[in-house]
Design an enzyme around this catalytic site. Structure first.
Site, mmCIF file in Angstrom:
data_model
loop_
_atom_site.group_PDB
_atom_site.id
_atom_site.type_symbol
_atom_site.label_atom_id
_atom_site.label_comp_id
_atom_site.label_asym_id
_atom_site.label_seq_id
_atom_site.Cartn_x
_atom_site.Cartn_y
_atom_site.Cartn_z
ATOM 1 N N ASP A 140 43.617 70.051 28.743
ATOM 2 C CA ASP A 140 42.219 70.732 28.826
ATOM 3 C C ASP A 140 42.466 71.725 27.518
ATOM 4 O O ASP A 140 41.388 72.183 27.204
ATOM 5 C CB ASP A 140 42.410 71.751 29.984
ATOM 6 C CG ASP A 140 42.289 71.104 31.361
ATOM 7 O OD1 ASP A 140 42.143 69.856 31.411
ATOM 8 O OD2 ASP A 140 42.375 71.860 32.245
ATOM 9 N N ASP B 201 36.234 73.023 26.599
ATOM 10 C CA ASP B 201 37.762 72.582 26.842
ATOM 11 C C ASP B 201 37.788 71.239 26.267
ATOM 12 O O ASP B 201 36.824 70.244 26.202
ATOM 13 C CB ASP B 201 37.712 72.496 28.380
ATOM 14 C CG ASP B 201 38.066 73.691 29.275
ATOM 15 O OD1 ASP B 201 37.870 74.870 28.134
ATOM 16 O OD2 ASP B 201 38.289 73.688 30.205
ATOM 17 N N HIS C 261 35.112 68.455 32.054
ATOM 18 C CA HIS C 261 36.325 67.327 31.901
ATOM 19 C C HIS C 261 35.797 65.860 32.178
ATOM 20 O O HIS C 261 35.428 65.693 32.904
ATOM 21 C CB HIS C 261 37.784 67.710 32.495
ATOM 22 C CG HIS C 261 37.920 69.116 32.266
ATOM 23 N ND1 HIS C 261 38.972 69.697 32.991
ATOM 24 C CD2 HIS C 261 37.667 70.101 31.051
ATOM 25 C CE1 HIS C 261 39.128 71.184 32.651
ATOM 26 N NE2 HIS C 261 38.273 71.181 31.329
ATOM 27 N N ASP D 109 37.437 63.177 31.834
ATOM 28 C CA ASP D 109 38.377 62.293 31.888
ATOM 29 C C ASP D 109 38.560 61.755 33.609
ATOM 30 O O ASP D 109 39.444 61.222 33.911
ATOM 31 C CB ASP D 109 39.564 62.524 31.436
ATOM 32 C CG ASP D 109 40.185 63.924 31.763
ATOM 33 O OD1 ASP D 109 39.437 64.573 32.642
ATOM 34 O OD2 ASP D 109 41.464 64.359 31.417
ATOM 35 N N CYS E 48 45.171 64.499 32.598
ATOM 36 C CA CYS E 48 45.144 66.013 32.351
ATOM 37 C C CYS E 48 46.403 66.562 32.145
ATOM 38 O O CYS E 48 46.650 67.661 31.551
ATOM 39 C CB CYS E 48 44.380 66.600 33.615
ATOM 40 S SG CYS E 48 43.009 65.715 34.508
HETATM 41 N N1 ARG Z 1 35.881 67.553 37.051
HETATM 42 C C1 ARG Z 1 36.801 66.283 37.297
HETATM 43 C C2 ARG Z 1 36.364 65.941 38.847
HETATM 44 O O1 ARG Z 1 36.385 66.811 39.563
HETATM 45 C C3 ARG Z 1 38.131 66.302 37.122
HETATM 46 C C4 ARG Z 1 38.383 66.316 35.800
HETATM 47 C C5 ARG Z 1 39.928 66.541 35.617
HETATM 48 N N2 ARG Z 1 40.385 66.799 34.069
HETATM 49 C C6 ARG Z 1 41.212 67.644 33.647
HETATM 50 N N3 ARG Z 1 41.505 67.208 32.270
HETATM 51 N N4 ARG Z 1 41.664 68.814 34.062
HETATM 52 O O2 ARG Z 1 36.425 64.800 39.003
#
Ligand code: ARG
Length: 376
Positions: free
Chosen positions: A131, A211, A260, A262, A362
């Protein structure tokens, strides 16, 4: 000046001189070259941030009571202990695969802090280096982080950043944000199926914020999404810092709580992209022609506590090279699908970590992937 007809052999000694060494300690340009050094996060010392609109914009439905009960306090000890064990095991697996592992320092995030303009009952954690740190070639960018609770997260990485700087990395902290009321909007789209022009972020364009995990690297091409923590000014700051040799492609996915990238797309090898079948309606133009594997759903039971993210973190894997990929051990459908696609999945248990808002991608930040000196 080097002429355009100089051969690589003539250029190389000069390149080595400029670089001071044959290879850089920090160098990673994509998600799939052979991983040589990585930072793995730490959950010990984690705190639960107090409930506010920035959290409401991204966490799954039904989690408000958890944040109301624990906000400003240490994260429940049983959840920390279970995730910490999984992280230690991940470190052991990475080492056995030949990867050098570094860890942030263990801080207590359950401490109040303030700036002259606002105060916060606690921080969050140093569990998700992805992050915060964006490595592009030999540059390490420190993100501004739009959540007030994450304002001092960089402290846990400070010793490592100095070490990498002393070893030749370029160290680039983003402009320190004010995080004043003007940055935050209460008019955001919250879990609604609004995309394109209609989607409203929880952050305004008051100042650049992003981020690192909203960016994903494909060499000289980088794909980014605007989210509830990344605004257009933040993307523009990264674009100008990296300069004309990089192309930043902005793309919006059909994610009702974007934060995010990913768990939406994950490149595993050149031409091979794991995608979230619910969120990816079209791929960014630069990835046209790539083979797409829609990620199977997570096998996670609905009762599993998911405080900060959706079960789509099933696809939040980390590649050790173009074949080996670390996948959560109980995600059998994904393990099978990857095997059929020519990969060698390495199953590692990581469900307790899911509760903290992510999975392997992550929980890590690549510091060095194998590269040739002429990449520099
Ligand atoms: N926001 C994404 C979801 O709920 C999770 C991403 C998590 N990635 C991270 N680098 N903390 O599917």
């Amino acid at each position: 000046m080097l002429g355009k007809h100089d051969s690589y052999e003539e250029v190389k000694p000069i390149n080595d001189l400029l670089c001071g060494a044959a290879k850089k300690r920090v160098y990673s340009a994509n998600e799939w070259d052979t991983l040589e050094e990585v930072i793995v996060g730490v959950v010990d010392g984690a705190a639960v941030p107090t409930w506010d609109p920035m959290i409401e914009a991204v966490v799954p439905d039904g989690q408000e009571s958890f944040f109301r009960a624990y906000g400003g306090k240490p994260w429940p000890a049983n959840e920390v202990a279970a995730a910490s064990r999984e992280l230690e095991n991940l470190v052991a697996v990475l080492k056995s695969e030949g990867v050098t592992v570094k860890r942030p320092s263990t801080e207590s995030f359950a401490k109040p802090f303030s700036t002259p303009n606002w105060s916060q009952q606690s921080g969050l954690y140093a569990a998700m280096p992805r992050d915060y740190l964006l490595v592009v070639g030999d540059v390490i960018i420190e993100s501004p982080m739009a959540w007030r609770s994450r304002y001092f997260e960089g402290t846990a990485y400070r010793a490592l950043l100095k070490e990498y700087f002393n070893n030749g990395a370029r160290w680039l902290p983003a402009p320190r944000p004010e995080l004043s009321a003007e940055l935050f909007s209460t008019q955001f789209s919250n879990g609604q199926e609004l995309f394109g022009e209609e989607w409203q972020s929880a952050v305004t364009e008051f100042e650049p914020v992003f981020d690192a995990a909203d960016f994903v690297r494909f060499g000289r091409d980088i794909v980014v999404q605007r989210s509830h923590v990344t605004n257009a000014a933040g993307i523009e700051w990264v674009r100008r810092c990296l300069g004309p040799s990089y192309t930043i492609h902005e793309h919006q996915f059909h994610d009702a709580h974007p934060m995010h990238i990913d768990a939406s797309i994950m490149p595993l090898a050149p031409g091979k992209l794991l995608i979230n079948p619910e969120r990816v309606k079209d791929v960014p133009a630069v990835l046209k022609g790539w083979d797409l594997l829609p990620a199977p759903r997570s096998t996670l039971p609905a009762s599993h506590p998911m405080r900060m993210c959706s079960p789509w973190v099933v696809m939040n894997v980390i590649s050790l090279d173009e074949r080996r990929v670390i996948v959560e051990a109980s995600e059998e459908p994904l393990i099978k699908a990857l095997r059929n696609w020519g990969f060698e999945p390495i199953p590692v248990p990581f469900r307790a970590f899911y509760s903290f808002g992510g999975s392997f991608h992550c929980a890590t930040a690549d510091i060095r992937r194998r590269h040739a000196t002429n990449d520099l």
